[in-house]
Each structure stands twice: as structure tokens, then as C-alpha cells.
Enzyme design. Sequence first.
Site, PDB file in Angstrom:
ATOM      1  N   GLU A 198       0.804  -1.243   0.000  1.00 33.01           N
ATOM      2  CA  GLU A 198       0.000   0.000   0.000  1.00 33.01           C
ATOM      3  C   GLU A 198       0.830   1.282   0.000  1.00 33.01           C
ATOM      4  O   GLU A 198       0.594   2.190   0.786  1.00 33.01           O
ATOM      5  CB  GLU A 198      -0.959   0.007   1.195  1.00 33.01           C
TER       6      GLU A 198
ATOM      7  N   ASN B  22       2.255  -5.273  -3.097  1.00 34.14           N
ATOM      8  CA  ASN B  22       0.845  -5.587  -2.847  1.00 34.14           C
ATOM      9  C   ASN B  22       0.050  -4.304  -2.613  1.00 34.14           C
ATOM     10  O   ASN B  22       0.520  -3.406  -1.901  1.00 34.14           O
ATOM     11  CB  ASN B  22       0.779  -6.468  -1.580  1.00 34.14           C
TER      12      ASN B  22
ATOM     13  N   GLU C 166      -6.056 -10.919  -1.190  1.00 35.48           N
ATOM     14  CA  GLU C 166      -6.903 -10.686  -0.005  1.00 35.48           C
ATOM     15  C   GLU C 166      -8.372 -10.620  -0.416  1.00 35.48           C
ATOM     16  O   GLU C 166      -9.138  -9.785   0.070  1.00 35.48           O
ATOM     17  CB  GLU C 166      -6.514  -9.377   0.703  1.00 35.48           C
TER      18      GLU C 166
ATOM     19  N   ASP D 282     -12.092 -10.478  -1.001  1.00 36.56           N
ATOM     20  CA  ASP D 282     -13.429 -10.570  -0.409  1.00 36.56           C
ATOM     21  C   ASP D 282     -14.350  -9.623  -1.174  1.00 36.56           C
ATOM     22  O   ASP D 282     -13.903  -8.626  -1.738  1.00 36.56           O
ATOM     23  CB  ASP D 282     -13.467 -10.346   1.108  1.00 36.56           C
TER      24      ASP D 282
END
Length: 303
Positions: free
Chosen positions: A127, A170, A236, A238
Amino acid sequence: ASTLGAAAAEKGRYFGTAIAANRMGESDYMSVLNREFNSLTAENEMKWDALEPSRNSFNFATADRIANHARSQGMKLRGHTLVWHSQLPSWVTNLSANDLRSAMNNHINRVMGQYKGQVHSWDVVNEAFEDGSSGARRNSVFQQRLGNGYIEEAFRTARAADPNAKLCYNDYNTDNWSHAKTQAVYNMVKDFKSRGVPIDCVGFQAHFNSGNPVPSNYHTTLQNFADLGVDVQITELDIAGSGSSQAEQYRGITQACLAVSRCTGITVWGVTDKYSWRSSDTPLLFDGNYNKKPAYTAVLEAL
Ligand code: XIL
């Protein structure tokens, strides 16, 4: 195949989940986790605040339980994450530039050393870019004190610390090809590849909801990054929602990964809706009673 892990393995991929160490005593949680997944990511236990709460004093016990579980089950292990502005202990934010540089490199060396040979891919930097249209670097303590060069320094240190681990950058909101943040990360990876900075993979967190839906150009994004000569991983995943609309989005993501030969695996960010970090959503593949949701079936069909 009848499980996510086995079906993905038939396609030469892994299918993983985030694991929370404080749920490892719950038998339903562990039986679904052991049955369905063949890669684990520590949801919080390998973050800087968990591993090095005070300077040069490392606490590996809880993370080791996760690593040992992966090993005992023959599962892969993803490393998450070495350099991130969040879940960072306050001692790090109070250092001078020189001390921050050595603390960052020491952290990478010690943590990667602890899991050397076990972690297939590390999120070396997480990030580092701003949201929105600027495409700018996030104004983290690393950026402020060390400048743009901190990311490549972290990757060079990581390469030396465990030459066999894949080194990933990432981030989130990098799914839509036309977004400035996606372009900014792409340009960084392109630059790293052209200058020989060691980077092997890009992780797409893939936290989706109605404000950040699965983009129709997702396959394009993954393919364009792969064409730079890096693997891509969905790290990750979702997706807020329920029922068939959630299921079709999960299907689309799975198909997009399978359509890109360098998309090496998918990780969902938790086993069950009961323990999702997005506590007001039901974004995962198993409901709170560990029943398979339509999203589960769609993923298994797509694999
Ligand atoms: C989240 C965890 O799921 C939560 O338990 C924790 O409170 C905060 O962090 N991006 C990341 C992950 O890279 O590490 C975050 O995990 C979710 C967003």
C-alpha cells in the site's frame, strides 16, 4: 476436484486463505481451513507491530504457530507484510532517516530469515500509493524520511535475505486498469524491471464492495502486469454482498485469474463471514455456520 485447493492445484495454482491465530482452537474453523485451502497468509501475525513491537526485539511465537501449521498440512505460506505504514509500532515512526533505514533493513532481514525457505511469496511493500487520481506515493513515514528509493531498497534487501522467495508489491484499488493508482503501480513495476530492481510479483488485494466493484477490465489489468514479466496473485479477496450476484463476481475473478498464465493463485481474506474484518458485510465463501455459500460453488465451478 471437490475442494478449492485441490481444484486450483489441478490448474497449477494455489487457493489460500488468511488465517487468524486466535481462531486456531475452533474445530469447525480448522476443519474447513484444512480441507479447502492449500496456502495460508497470517491475517495479522506477521505484521511489524506483531513481530517487532520494540526495536530489535522479535516475537515470532504466534506467527510460528501459523507457519508450523502450514508446514504440517503441506500448505504453502504467503508472507504478509514487511514494509507498510499501518500496524506499524510507534517506535518506528520516531526514528531519524538513518535509523529508519537500518530498522527497515533489519526488520526485513530478521523476519525473512526466520521463515527462509518456507514462504513462497512475500509482500515486501504494501500500500505505498495514494488512492484517488494523483497516482502519488502515499505520504508514509518511509516516504517522508527515505524518499522514493525506499521501495527498491526494501526489495533489494529482501532478495538478499531469501533469494528463493518471490518478492511482491501488494496494494488495493489497483484492479481497474483505467484508475490512476493502477497506472502508478504499473509504471513502478515497469521501471523496476527495466533497471533490474528485484521484483517477482504483484499482489492485488481485491477487496470489493458496491463502491469498488469488480471491474469488467480485470483480466486486462492482470494480463498487462503479467506482460511486464511478473507473476500476479489475488491476495486478499473478499466481495461484499450475498447470493448469486456475489457468486457471479467471485466466478468472474476466478476466471480472470485462470485466463492469465502468470496468475499463480488466489487468497481469500478469511475462512468464514463470522470472522471477516469487514464485520458488517458477508464477503467470504463460507457463512457464519461454515456452510458453503453460492460464491463457494461458483469459485469451485470456475476452477
Ligand atoms: C486487516 C485485518 O484483516 C484486520 O484484522 C486488521 O484489524 C487490519 O488489517 N489490507 C491489508 C491487510 O493488507 O493486512 C488488512 O488486514 C486489510 C487491508
